[in-house]
Design a protein around this motif. Structure first.
Motif, PDB file in Angstrom:
ATOM      1  N   HIS A  42       0.854  -1.190   0.000  1.00  0.00           N
ATOM      2  CA  HIS A  42       0.000   0.000   0.000  1.00  0.00           C
ATOM      3  C   HIS A  42       0.892   1.243   0.000  1.00  0.00           C
ATOM      4  CE1 HIS A  42      -3.789   2.050   0.303  1.00  0.00           C
ATOM      5  NE2 HIS A  42      -3.319   2.795   1.278  1.00  0.00           N
ATOM      6  N   PRO A  44       1.997   4.621  -2.651  1.00  0.00           N
ATOM      7  CA  PRO A  44       1.493   5.346  -3.823  1.00  0.00           C
ATOM      8  C   PRO A  44       2.258   4.980  -5.091  1.00  0.00           C
ATOM      9  CG  PRO A  44       2.466   6.861  -2.208  1.00  0.00           C
ATOM     10  CD  PRO A  44       2.562   5.496  -1.643  1.00  0.00           C
ATOM     11  N   TYR A  74      -3.194   4.787  -5.072  1.00  0.00           N
ATOM     12  CA  TYR A  74      -2.611   3.549  -4.575  1.00  0.00           C
ATOM     13  C   TYR A  74      -3.060   2.405  -5.480  1.00  0.00           C
ATOM     14  CZ  TYR A  74      -1.758   6.305  -0.399  1.00  0.00           C
ATOM     15  OH  TYR A  74      -1.338   7.269   0.473  1.00  0.00           O
TER      16      TYR A  74
END
Length: 191
Positions: A42, A44, A74
């Motif tokens: 998780h 970006p 994400y």
């Protein structure tokens, strides 16, 4: 045939099977755990500063604009977060509504915008009268359906008139506003 020894095969076979089973179980408990490092954490995958998106109708007229100080996407769950978003509803090239918040999320398919924290909506009058403002902590906007809704407390103001409610549904196209859950108001006629 004299005093030979008799061999009992069944206990020996069972002991051998149990020994093999114990070795196999021991191997399973010491086997390294396989981890999927090919998946996504998780983290970006896209960060955009000073985000600015404008949507148009079929005739090429501007419908709504979404801007934000920062947009973060994400990849693992396809979520998009926006910081200090501003959503503007346009009609005939004129600003109809202006919505600001502390942060927000855009749905995976892009059809919904969830605004969170210090949400303020300002609806401008077509006749030049005082604007109507709405304050809440959460607002769910479905731009293409012209809907804004919340299940949280709202405060509406126009001049000195103040109305509070526990939830709200607004259709910006039909200019309909529905308030529910403990609606209270103070009305003072504007001069």
């Amino acid at each position: 045939m004299g005093g030979g020894h008799r061999i009992h095969w069944i206990p020996l076979v069972l002991a051998g099977v149990l020994a093999l089973l114990a070795v196999w179980l021991n191997q399973l408990t010491h086997r390294p755990v396989m981890e999927d490092h090919g998946g996504f954490a998780h983290e970006p995958d896209t960060i955009v500063t000073r985000f600015n998106a404008l949507a148009f109708d079929a005739e090429g007229r501007p419908l709504h604009r979404l801007t934000a100080d920062k947009l973060i996407h994400y990849m693992d769950d396809d979520t998009t977060e926006i910081m200090n978003p501003r959503f503007r509803v346009l009609e005939g090239g004129r600003l109809q509504s202006d919505v600001v918040a502390s942060r927000g999320q855009i749905s995976t398919n892009g059809q919904h915008v969830h605004l969170l924290g210090n949400v303020r909506v300002r609806r401008y009058s077509e006749t030049g009268g005082l604007p109507v403002t709405l304050d809440t902590d959460y607002l769910w906007i479905t731009p293409d359906a012209h809907l804004m809704r919340t299940d949280r407390a709202v405060t509406l103001r126009q001049g000195k008139t103040v109305i509070t409610a526990g939830s709200m549904l607004a259709n910006t196209k039909n200019k309909e506003l529905t308030l529910s859950k403990g609606v209270h108001g103070y009305y003072e006629k504007n001069n």
